[in-house]
Structures are given as C-alpha cells and as structure tokens.
Write a protein that holds these residues in place. Structure first.
Motif, short mmCIF file in Angstrom:
data_model
loop_
_atom_site.label_atom_id
_atom_site.label_comp_id
_atom_site.label_asym_id
_atom_site.label_seq_id
_atom_site.Cartn_x
_atom_site.Cartn_y
_atom_site.Cartn_z
N GLN A 1 6.53 -7.10 13.48
CA GLN A 1 6.90 -6.06 14.45
C GLN A 1 6.23 -6.35 15.78
N LEU A 2 7.03 -6.35 16.84
CA LEU A 2 6.53 -6.65 18.18
C LEU A 2 7.10 -5.63 19.15
N THR A 3 6.22 -4.88 19.82
CA THR A 3 6.62 -3.90 20.83
C THR A 3 6.01 -4.29 22.16
N LEU A 4 6.86 -4.64 23.11
CA LEU A 4 6.41 -5.04 24.44
C LEU A 4 6.86 -4.07 25.53
N LYS A 5 7.78 -3.17 25.21
CA LYS A 5 8.33 -2.24 26.19
C LYS A 5 8.79 -3.00 27.44
N ARG A 6 8.28 -2.64 28.61
CA ARG A 6 8.78 -3.27 29.85
C ARG A 6 8.02 -4.53 30.21
N ASN A 7 7.14 -5.00 29.33
CA ASN A 7 6.30 -6.16 29.65
C ASN A 7 7.04 -7.48 29.38
N ILE A 8 8.20 -7.62 29.96
CA ILE A 8 9.02 -8.83 29.87
C ILE A 8 9.19 -9.37 31.29
N PRO A 9 8.66 -10.55 31.61
CA PRO A 9 8.73 -11.04 32.99
C PRO A 9 10.10 -11.56 33.39
N ASN A 10 10.84 -12.12 32.44
CA ASN A 10 12.16 -12.68 32.74
C ASN A 10 12.91 -12.92 31.44
N ASN A 11 14.17 -13.29 31.55
CA ASN A 11 14.99 -13.50 30.36
C ASN A 11 14.50 -14.67 29.51
N MET A 12 14.04 -15.73 30.15
CA MET A 12 13.62 -16.92 29.40
C MET A 12 12.37 -16.65 28.55
N PHE A 13 11.59 -15.64 28.90
CA PHE A 13 10.44 -15.27 28.07
C PHE A 13 10.90 -14.91 26.66
N LEU A 14 12.09 -14.33 26.55
CA LEU A 14 12.62 -13.96 25.23
C LEU A 14 12.90 -15.20 24.39
N ASN A 15 13.16 -16.34 25.04
CA ASN A 15 13.36 -17.57 24.30
C ASN A 15 12.07 -18.01 23.60
N GLU A 16 10.92 -17.77 24.25
CA GLU A 16 9.64 -18.08 23.61
C GLU A 16 9.41 -17.18 22.40
N ILE A 17 9.81 -15.93 22.51
CA ILE A 17 9.71 -15.04 21.35
C ILE A 17 10.60 -15.54 20.22
N GLY A 18 11.82 -15.90 20.55
CA GLY A 18 12.74 -16.39 19.53
C GLY A 18 12.26 -17.65 18.84
N LYS A 19 11.66 -18.56 19.60
CA LYS A 19 11.21 -19.83 19.03
C LYS A 19 9.93 -19.67 18.21
N ASN A 20 9.04 -18.79 18.62
CA ASN A 20 7.71 -18.72 18.00
C ASN A 20 7.52 -17.57 17.03
N CYS A 21 8.49 -16.69 16.90
CA CYS A 21 8.38 -15.54 15.98
C CYS A 21 9.55 -15.54 15.00
N PRO A 22 9.59 -16.50 14.08
CA PRO A 22 10.76 -16.64 13.20
C PRO A 22 10.91 -15.54 12.17
N ASN A 23 9.85 -14.76 11.92
CA ASN A 23 9.90 -13.72 10.88
C ASN A 23 9.99 -12.31 11.45
N LEU A 24 10.25 -12.21 12.74
CA LEU A 24 10.25 -10.91 13.40
C LEU A 24 11.38 -10.04 12.86
N GLN A 25 11.03 -8.81 12.46
CA GLN A 25 12.01 -7.86 11.96
C GLN A 25 12.33 -6.76 12.98
#
Length: 700
Positions: A240-264
């Motif tokens: 579980q990951l809650t970041l709310k508005r703490n997203i700097p740009n769209n590509m940051f989500l790619n780092e989440i996708g690559k490094n958090c393979p078990n995220l529900q």
C-alpha cells in the motif's frame, strides 16, 4: 446518567517503550551538543559522539531478538510519528536559537569551502548543498538526482538538518524491521517553510533505513522531495502506497511501476499534474514509445516549429483536452499552446487489434494493483480505460467520475462483462453509462450515484447489484427515490441522500436494515407520512445519523429519536425551537439506552436545566454539544457550573464547544462528523462500543 470515569493506566509494555524513547531522546540531545564542541573542547578530546551513537544503536539491535525486534520497533515508530509535529517544532527552535547548531553550521561551511579549494573549484555544486549523512552514506538512486553517483563525499559534509536530535532519533529507531510507516496518523503537522526541508531529510532517512516497507502513507501536508525517490527504489515489498499530491510529474509513476511490483493499493488523489499519460507510465515499461505512437506532434508543437526537430519530453505533463469538448481558449495559435494533442487515444494505441500497435510490455504492477485512487487528478476516460484494459484485479478507481466512461470505452454499454469492481463513483446524466455500470459491475457494494442537476432514474437498474450495501443518491427526482428504495432498500446498510423533499418515513419503511444515514444539504419533507409512521419497529437497526441540511425539522428529528432503539450517535447542524418538553416526550417512547454522542450544532433554545436533565437521563452518553450556539453558554458562570457538576459526579463525558464565528459554521460542523462521506461507516479512529459500530471492516 453518563458512565463514570475509569482511570486506566497504560500497559506495562507501552510504558516501558515510552520510557525508552525518552531515554533515547535525551541521549541524542547530548550527542548533538557534543558534536558541536568535539573540536573545540579539550575535555571532550577523547570522547567520540559517533561511538556513543553506535553504542545506542547496538543496545537497540542486540537488546531484542526475533520477532520482538519487529514488534517493539514498530510500536516505537508509531509513537514517534504521533509526536513528530512536536519534535519538528523543537528542531525548528533549535535551528533558530541553539548555539550548538550555529557552530555545526559554521564548521560545515568552512569544510565545504576547504573541499572546493582542494579540488580546484571556486563555487559550490548542487550535491554539496544536499550531502549524504555522516553515518549512512548512500548515493541517489536516480540518475537525474546525482550526476556522479560513484563519488562519495567525506562523512563530515553532512546536512545541517540531519545532525538535529529528531533525525538522529529516527535513525536509531527506523530500520529494516519497520514494515509500516503511516504518517497520516498525525494530524497536527506544522505549516512552516522549514517543513519542506524536514520532509526532505525524513524521506532520505526512510529510504536508507526502511528497505522492506509494506505500507507507506504520506498525508498531503508533507511535501515531495527528490529524496523520496529512494523510498520508491526500495519498494519491492510495498503493498500500500499513499502519496496524495506528492507526485512531481507523470514519469515519476513509471518509477513506481518498475520498483513496486507487488503494490495492491496506490493513492495519488489530488496530484493535479497526473494525466492519462501518467497511467501509461505507471503500467507500461516503455511509456516514451507509446507516447510517440499517440501524440500529434504538429498540433502540439505548433505550425511555426513543424519543420524543427521536436523532443517529446517537454510535453509529457501537458494537459490533454477532451476531444468531445470545444478546443480550449488560447490554443489557436502557431506555437501550439500549453496542451498535448493526440492522434489517437492511449487506449487505442495500446490495443493490439488496431493494426500497427504491437504488444507493449506491461509491468507486473498491473496484475497486483487492486485499488487506484485518482480523484482530483487530470486523469479522464482514456486513463481509466488503460487501467481497465491492463489491471484484471482492479476493484476501485476511488472517486474518479470518469470510471464509467472508461467502462463504456472498454466494454461498451450493451455487452456484459464480469469485472471485480466493488465500489464506483458516478455523477452525470447519462443512462448509457449507468447501463454500462449495471452490465460490467455485478459485484458492487458501494456506489455514489448523482448528478449536478436533478435527474430521473430507472429504478430497475438496481436489480443488477444484489450486493449493494452502501448507496449515495444525489439530485435524484423525489418521485424516483421511493421506486429505487423499493428495489434496493432491503439490502442497504448505509444511505446518504441529497435530494429535495423526500419523505423520511419512506426510508424508515423501505430500508429496515439501515445502520448509517447521512442527510446532506437538502432537507426532507417536514411532515411525516402518518400511514408510514404508524408501522412498528422503524429504524430498528439504525446506529449513526448525520444531518447537515440548513434546517432539520423537529418532527423529523423526533421521528428518528422515537424509533431508533439502537442509536449510537446523532449529529445535526440545526434543529429549531427545541425544548426539554420535546426530549421528555421522545425519551418516554425510546430511552436511547445506547446513545453515546448527541451533537446539535445550532440549538440556542437548550437551557442549562435541559442539558443537566439530558445528562441524568441518558446512561451511555459520552459526547454532548455543541455549547457554542446555546444561549446559556454566553454566561461564563453557567458553563463553569456545568463543568463543576460533571467533575463532581465524575462523569466520563466530553462537552463539545466549537466557539467559532457564524460565518464558518457549516465547515466547523463538518469537523464533528465521523461517518465517511463515501463508505458511510464510521471513519477510522471513531470511538465505538463493543457491540455497535460499523458492521464490518471497510477499506478507507
């Protein structure tokens, strides 16, 4: 009368942990001052602050073995988080008034200057101003943060903030055994410029020390910093990951996708920078190529630059205009404007049956993701479609109004599909999208159904949702409400209604198992249907009621109090012309033996005598108010008399007194409400007695 106060001390375990934290805090304070004077003092010449810190670390690591290490560290972490706003406040005071902090800062400035001269440089570089910690030197995990990750700087070049006792304390407590970090448990965060720097160091320590986190939650009050990237890099165990508005740009989500393979569960609600392309970044390994396949370069870049080489990166975060709406103003110029235009939607570009698209590599997070909160972002129907196409186990998109548009895009509105959606938010006039929800979401349990303007509704649609238990109706025609409740009322456990002129007795009769009821903005018909109300055992299961319409009639208020025998809490914005006689007649019919919370935000007619009588009569009451609008509360002597009587009789009761101006009354009443506006069950942390409560655990 209210229950008596019972003074129950903390458990021995909790007291021991608290005492040990006090011990660590004192020791880190001492070490902080010793670090400042270690090069100035003759007496401290043979004393090493670093050695003292390592001794504390060994004590904590070796003093507990096995599973105790996990349990105790997790409890210590929870205690620190709850008190972190006070620790941060102390840190800010230390920076402004402590001589030790000034000495450390001056020493580091001199060391940095010496390092620059020794390396032949005449000006400071970016890395030196945000240098690594003295005890745990690591490089930035992302190349755009550290151009030279292989170069390690001297340990003495530490951030001034990092030397503060609060961060040294966190370095001692946090380690790989800490699996849960929920900073939302603290609701007292400071509003200060220094909090940005405190957040930066906090994420740096978390990234270094907590490398097997399973649950990481950041409230909107804490801010993003590039040091947060290190937490994401170590996200292989995150569920579980809650970041709310703490997203700097769209590509940051790619780092989440690559490094958090078990995220529900991922919560990025409020991240206004995230667009439909951000969803592509989250779920696919090569979002740049997908972007190139879909974007309209000529229209985005502009006519004048059409012949020039255009890189896609500057356009990744541009807002995407809705193709079905008129072109946004200010974009009809030769330079392309501030919008990203597409030749085809991302959903079309990803589908392999469109000819030239091919198979795109999906990231493992697509299979694990179950809940993705996207409300208050720039994600629209295209992004919702990409999620539905890529994530077979998704059951919620949060309160995203475009979820129905995504379902229609992927499945159409006539064909049936068996998705795993259990909750959905839809506000709009379209019957087609409602039909799509009916065909594609047979397992719905929670639903928001409304419109900006009053709309009619085909009640037969509710037959598709046999598990629906929590329903919100907003701006539905009053003549349709009864038909809807005739279809679904018998299975409802929670109902929120914002519709003008409905009959409260209809809800009482048609929803016999209702436990939670919210009436918002629009008041019900003040006259109760006598035929309906003559039936017995109305509101027999009702436990929680919240009413925020400007005026709730005395008839409706009494109707609930006379019938709801299991009522635990009732909170109403305004009931006019209340008196003791009214309460006497209602309590004669229903003594409200389970009622714990009675709050009427505006009840000026209630006297001190009435309040004292209510306290004597209701045996379970533990919360009563709101005093600020009661006429007797204007007399300080009467208020003092009330408090003295409660203290004398040792009652365990909280008197609610908002004491706010009339201009902010509705907002202040909202702070007193405890039912979740969407799930319609008591929010986390609400005080409940053993038998009563929210029915079943619900994910917030």
């Amino acid at each position: 009368m209210p229950p008596l106060k019972v003074w129950q001390p903390k458990s021995l375990e909790d007291q021991c942990i608290q005492r040990y934290i006090f011990y660590l805090k004192d020791e880190t304070d001492i070490i902080f001052h010793m670090r400042a004077y270690e090069t100035r003092s003759v007496l401290l010449r043979n004393v090493s602050p670093g050695s003292m810190f390592r001794i504390l670390d060994r004590q904590l690591c070796l003093g507990l073995t096995g599973i105790l290490q996990d349990i105790v560290r997790q409890k210590m972490t929870a205690i620190l988080i709850q008190d972190l706003h006070n620790l941060a406040s102390e840190a800010i005071k230390t920076m402004t008034s402590s001589r030790s902090y000034q000495i450390i800062s001056e020493r580091q400035i001199a060391e940095r200057a010496a390092t620059r001269i020794g390396s032949g440089r005449s000006s400071p570089c970016y890395e030196e101003s945000f240098s690594s910690p003295s005890l745990y030197v690591t490089c930035s995990p992302f190349p755009w943060n550290s151009p030279h990750p292989h170069i390690s700087r001297p340990n003495t070049l530490t951030s001034n903030y990092r030397s503060l006792p609060v961060f040294q304390l966190l370095e001692l407590v946090l380690n790989v055994n800490v699996r849960i970090l929920d900073f939302s448990k603290n609701r007292e965060w400071l509003e200060s410029e220094e909090m940005n720097e405190i957040s930066r160091i906090l994420w740096k320590i978390v990234g270094e020390r907590c490398q097997q986190l399973e649950k990481f939650i950041i409230p909107k009050e804490l801010t993003y910093s590039s040091t947060l990237n290190s937490v994401i890099l170590n996200g292989s165990c995150l569920v579980q990951l809650t970041l709310k508005r703490n997203i700097p740009n769209n590509m940051f989500l790619n780092e989440i996708g690559k490094n958090c393979p078990n995220l529900q569960e991922l919560d990025i609600a409020g991240a206004e920078v995230v667009t439909d392309f951000g969803i592509v970044c989250l779920l696919y390994a090569d979002p740049e190529q997908i972007f190139l396949k879909c974007w309209n370069r000529e229209r985005t870049v502009g006519q004048q630059k059409r012949s020039m080489r255009a890189f896609p990166h500057p356009h990744f975060d541009k807002q995407i205009p809705d193709q079905q709406e008129p072109q946004p103003r200010g974009t009809k110029n030769a330079n392309g404007g501030n919008y990203l235009y597409l030749r085809r939607s991302f959903h079309e570009g990803l589908r392999s049956d469109t000819g030239d698209t091919g198979d795109w590599e999906r990231l493992p997070i697509g299979n694990s993701l179950q809940k993705l909160r996207l409300e208050n972002t720039k994600v629209k129907g295209d992004g919702a479609s990409v999620v539905l196409e890529t994530c077979p186990n998704i059951f919620s998109l949060g309160y995203l109004v475009f979820a129905a548009a995504g379902l229609k895009q992927v499945f159409g509105y006539e064909d049936r599909a068996d998705t795993k959606f259990t909750e959905i938010f839809y506000r709009g006039p379209s019957d087609q999208k409602l039909s799509t929800i009916a065909n594609c979401c047979p397992n719905l349990e929670t639903m928001f159904l409304g419109s900006n303007n009053p709309r009619s509704l085909n009640s037969g649609v509710f037959r598709h949702w046999p598990r629906l238990a929590y329903l919100t109706l907003e701006n539905i025609m009053v003549e349709n409400i009864v038909h809807c409740l005739e279809e679904v009322g018998g299975q409802l456990r929670g109902l929120k209604i914002q519709c003008s002129g409905f009959d409260l007795s209809d809800i009482a009769v048609l929803c016999p198992h209702l436990k939670s009821l919210i009436i918002q903005k629009e008041a019900p018909n003040p006259v109760i249907n006598p035929v309906r109300s003559s039936k017995t055992r109305l509101f027999a299961q009702l436990e929680h009621v919240e009413v925020s319409c400007p005026q709730f009639s005395k008839n409706c208020f009494g109707f609930i109090l006379k019938n709801a025998v299991k009522l635990v809490s009732i909170k109403v914005l305004h009931v006019p012309k209340l008196s003791r006689v009214d309460f006497e007649s209602w309590l004669c019919t229903n003594p409200l033996q389970r009622l714990e919370s009675l709050i009427i935000f505006k009840a000026p007619e209630l006297s001190l005598d009435t309040i004292m009588w209510l306290l004597e009569e209701m045996e379970s009451i533990t919360e009563l108010g709101d005093l600020h609008a009661m006429d007797f509360a204007k007399n300080a002597n009467d208020v003092r008399k009330l408090h003295q009587e409660i203290k004398k009789k040792e009652w365990d009761i909280s008197l609610v007194d908002s004491s706010q101006g009339i201009d902010t009354e509705e907002r202040d009443f909202g702070k007193l409400q405890s039912l979740h506006w969407f799930y319609l069950t008591p929010s986390e942390g609400y005080k409940q007695s053993g038998g009563s409560g929210s029915g079943r655990a619900r994910q917030m």
